[in-house]
Enzyme design. Structure first.
Site: not given
Length: 295
Positions: A149, A191, A218
């Protein structure tokens, strides 16, 4: 350009490491942790120079709940057999110049940057002794840098730090700043599929078509060797946005807040074990063998 001896592993977030706080947690941990079979965290251990004996530092700087996030990763790595794992949280710039933290980084074989806010990473680490040592180890040692992330988004020279998914193709909606500079000529968003961020990457690439846009789904990542070869790992998709063949765009003519038009933007979709070569812009698709083909 120097070729790094280290390995960079960037992950799109929500790594399927199993949550040890889930109420439906199964005592048989392998049923909770898909990475035992496919897995990204397992791959990080395998890429580390001493495998399960590697010294792994989980860097939680990006997170506002560092102890909770870090302990999940430490426990997950422990279940995979890596026992020499600890958390390292830097939440002030002066700590990134402190001898204690520098020594821990110097002794590490692998670092794992957790998710959170990528601006915290660049704000607290950028231009510090810690940042300098990180780059030195990456380029000159058999050192693994993994980031999920925010930890992935901050890896490149240019970094997306803000931008609405729904309004991403309005001029000026995507905010870009400098990242940690581990890899050049790419820009990374995370994401990606789940939060509909393809428009953000389109605008980032059309602003500088030399840069390859990388959109990580993800529980999906890229294992990058020599800053050239990128292999997909994990359970989802990687979207690549190539702006080199753009014929026309109106981004320089329209006012801020107006929609952007782009002609001939090239998009690739990759899945597990597919490989993209940054130097030649070529794709090698993994031959997936079906059950019927095995008999």
């Amino acid at each position: 350009m120097n070729i790094p001896k280290g390995t960079l592993i960037i992950i799109g977030g929500a790594v399927d490491k199993g949550s040890f706080t889930e109420q439906n947690f199964d005592p048989d941990v392998e049923k909770n942790l898909n990475f035992f079979e496919k897995g990204i965290l397992n791959r990080i251990i395998r890429e580390s120079c001493k495998k399960q004996d590697s010294r792994i530092e989980v860097i939680t700087t990006a997170s506002k709940i560092p102890k909770k996030v870090g302990s999940e990763y430490v426990r997950a790595f422990n279940y995979l057999g890596a026992k020499n794992v600890d958390m390292l949280n830097i939440d002030k710039r002066e700590q990134a110049n402190d001898d204690e933290y520098l020594e821990r980084l110097a002794n590490a074989d692998t670092v794992m940057f957790t998710g959170g806010d990528q601006l915290r990473l660049t704000t607290f680490l950028g231009g510090t002794k810690f940042h300098d040592l990180l780059l030195q180890k990456y380029y000159h040692e058999n050192f693994v840098i993994a980031g999920t992330s925010a930890g992935a988004a901050a890896a490149s020279d240019s970094m997306i730090y803000q931008g609405s998914s729904s309004e991403a193709l309005l001029k000026g909606e995507v905010k870009i700043t400098s990242g940690l500079g581990l890899i050049q000529d790419v820009i990374i968003d995370t994401h990606f599929v789940q939060r509909g961020r393809i428009g953000r990457l389109f605008q980032a690439v059309v602003s500088n078509p030399k840069v390859l846009g990388i959109g990580l789904g993800e529980d999906t990542g890229l294992v990058i060797k020599e800053n050239k070869s990128m292999e997909v790992v994990g359970s989802g998709l990687v979207i690549l946005v190539d702006g080199r063949f753009i014929k026309h765009t109106n981004i320089t003519q329209v006012p801020l807040g107006s929609p952007i038009s782009i002609e001939n933007l090239v998009v690739h979709v990759l899945s597990i074990h597919d490989v993209y070569h940054l130097d030649t812009h070529t794709i090698i698709m993994h031959e997936h063998v079906s059950v019927d083909d095995e008999y």
